[in-house]
Design a protein around this motif. Structure first.
Motif, PDB file in Angstrom:
ATOM      1  N   VAL A   1      -4.095  48.771  -8.055  1.00 40.06           N
ATOM      2  CA  VAL A   1      -4.960  49.364  -7.034  1.00 40.06           C
ATOM      3  C   VAL A   1      -6.370  48.806  -7.149  1.00 40.06           C
ATOM      4  O   VAL A   1      -7.001  48.466  -6.140  1.00 40.06           O
ATOM      5  CB  VAL A   1      -4.952  50.911  -7.140  1.00 40.06           C
ATOM      6  CG1 VAL A   1      -6.043  51.521  -6.287  1.00 40.06           C
ATOM      7  CG2 VAL A   1      -3.591  51.459  -6.761  1.00 40.06           C
TER       8      VAL A   1
ATOM      9  N   ALA B   1      -8.315  46.603  -4.294  1.00 44.52           N
ATOM     10  CA  ALA B   1      -9.598  47.077  -3.769  1.00 44.52           C
ATOM     11  C   ALA B   1     -10.684  46.031  -3.981  1.00 44.52           C
ATOM     12  O   ALA B   1     -11.505  45.771  -3.093  1.00 44.52           O
ATOM     13  CB  ALA B   1      -9.996  48.387  -4.446  1.00 44.52           C
TER      14      ALA B   1
ATOM     15  N   THR C   1     -12.873  44.074  -1.040  1.00 49.58           N
ATOM     16  CA  THR C   1     -14.335  44.151  -1.088  1.00 49.58           C
ATOM     17  C   THR C   1     -14.940  42.757  -1.094  1.00 49.58           C
ATOM     18  O   THR C   1     -15.903  42.482  -0.383  1.00 49.58           O
ATOM     19  CB  THR C   1     -14.796  44.937  -2.334  1.00 49.58           C
ATOM     20  OG1 THR C   1     -14.188  46.217  -2.308  1.00 49.58           O
ATOM     21  CG2 THR C   1     -16.298  45.069  -2.377  1.00 49.58           C
TER      22      THR C   1
END
Length: 138
Positions: free
Chosen positions: A9, A13, A17
């Protein structure tokens, strides 16, 4: 097992980003604002204020024409109507004519050294665009 899921995860992420930050100054659709284009040209070409005032309407006009042609292509694509070979050739010819007219205007505004830098910037951008298309196809 929980640790692996947590790490996955976090990696996902972080990736999203990073990609969002790389797009930084671009607006929706990958288009850079006229102001940012003018700022870049001002710093790269050492434009005078008079030159900036002459170039800004050209950039705005060029952006408006590109937006209109994109919307026309999108509408045609959504309606399922494909342009004939002659229509595509005419669209390409019109596009080249507009580019030539833009370059002629820029040549009238810029001095020789600035115009040479401008052409180099345009050729570099064109090369980047062609390479990007080749990467997608492979």
């Amino acid at each position: 097992m929980k640790n692996i899921v947590t790490i996955l995860v976090l990696v996902i992420a972080f990736t999203f980003t990073t990609q969002a930050q790389q797009r930084g100054g671009q607006q929706r659709g990958g288009q850079v604002s006229t102001e940012k284009m003018l700022e870049k040209m001002t710093t790269d070409l050492n434009l005078t204020e008079d030159q900036q005032n002459k170039i800004k309407p050209l950039l705005e006009n060029q952006k408006a024409e590109k937006k209109a042609s994109m919307e026309a292509r999108k509408a045609a694509r959504e309606s399922g109507v494909r342009p004939s070979k002659e229509e595509r050739e005419q669209l390409n010819a019109d596009s080249k004519e507009k580019a030539t007219a833009f370059n002629t205007e820029m040549k009238n505004i810029l001095d020789e050294e600035q115009f040479a830098k401008f052409e180099a910037m345009a050729n570099e951008k064109k090369g980047n665009t062609e390479n990007r298309g080749k990467k997608k196809k492979n």
